[in-house]
Design a protein around this motif. Sequence first.
Motif, mmCIF file in Angstrom:
data_model
loop_
_atom_site.group_PDB
_atom_site.id
_atom_site.type_symbol
_atom_site.label_atom_id
_atom_site.label_comp_id
_atom_site.label_asym_id
_atom_site.label_seq_id
_atom_site.Cartn_x
_atom_site.Cartn_y
_atom_site.Cartn_z
ATOM 1 N N LEU A 96 -31.738 28.611 108.120
ATOM 2 C CA LEU A 96 -32.594 27.484 107.782
ATOM 3 C C LEU A 96 -34.056 27.914 107.846
ATOM 4 O O LEU A 96 -34.485 28.532 108.818
ATOM 5 C CB LEU A 96 -32.338 26.347 108.777
ATOM 6 N N TYR A 97 -34.809 27.585 106.784
ATOM 7 C CA TYR A 97 -36.230 27.937 106.717
ATOM 8 C C TYR A 97 -37.055 26.697 106.391
ATOM 9 O O TYR A 97 -36.623 25.851 105.592
ATOM 10 C CB TYR A 97 -36.488 28.981 105.621
ATOM 11 N N GLY A 98 -38.226 26.591 106.968
ATOM 12 C CA GLY A 98 -39.127 25.506 106.617
ATOM 13 C C GLY A 98 -39.516 25.595 105.152
ATOM 14 O O GLY A 98 -39.906 26.662 104.676
ATOM 15 N N TYR A 113 -36.181 21.589 104.562
ATOM 16 C CA TYR A 113 -35.826 22.981 104.861
ATOM 17 C C TYR A 113 -35.028 23.571 103.698
ATOM 18 O O TYR A 113 -34.283 22.866 103.015
ATOM 19 C CB TYR A 113 -34.968 23.076 106.128
#
Length: 300
Positions: A20-22, A110
């Motif tokens: 998960l990435y912003g 995200y």
Amino acid sequence: MRSVWKGTIGFGTVAIPVKLYGATEEHGTGLHQLHLNDGGRIRMKRVCEADGGEVPFTEVGKGATLPGGQVVVLTDDDLGTLPLPTTKAIQIREFAPLDQVDPIYFGKSYYLEPEPVGTRPYVLLAEALRESGKVAIVQIALRQRETMAVLRVREHVLMLNTMLWPDEIRTPDFPFLDDDVPVQLRELRAATKLIDKLATDFAPDKHHDRYRAALDALITAKAEGREIAAPTEAEQTAGVAELLAALQAGAEEPEEVTKTSVRRAKAAADKADEAKTTAKRAAAKATTTARPRKKPATRR
């Protein structure tokens, strides 16, 4: 870009490993607090209310204060023992049309990246969501709290939008909602015509942060000892003037006056929402009742 969470998406009998990435970042103004006498920047310190001393970050922990005043300290190990199945897994609870989810619920966005071994089922889930026109309503434990979220597709990438819980949404309680405010039909038509006139497809690239640009210009002007012209009142009220003109034109049309009211409109909307909820529950109950129970498979 560093991942903020690692785990799996449960989809049928498959667990899809993902990171998960912003997906967004907000631009600040660049302004900070300073001491007017000498321009020194003001820093905030962590101070203990018990002894008044400054606390180094290595001595900062988490805890809760009970009604009687007792303090319960919780370590990271304690929090890690919470029995949440969503700590390392995104649980899909149901699928629903996106337009049924009120944007007031949305929080942070995200991107989800598949691990190499999970690329194929990841693409399968993304394409299935795109074809169905639905989004997945999921639950995930993120940043030491469990939250609802929407799993959707954007440009072939799965995205997760965190959501607030229903009890975190405040109910508006304004006096005018109980008033009988008259709205004339011709005024309503004039306002609607103005909306239709200004209606277009949403294109985010044509919108710009004018405040940030004006602030940069102000800082540059102050640094160079120049003055910057303030916006005129006409520039600040350009859209309002057009709306008032359209409403005035509508009020001059010789049409029959029909009145509505905020209170009646609100009551009608509430009644419609209640009817939709009752219909959904009845449909779900009927589906559950009609669904035959499958006999367990007998292995030979």
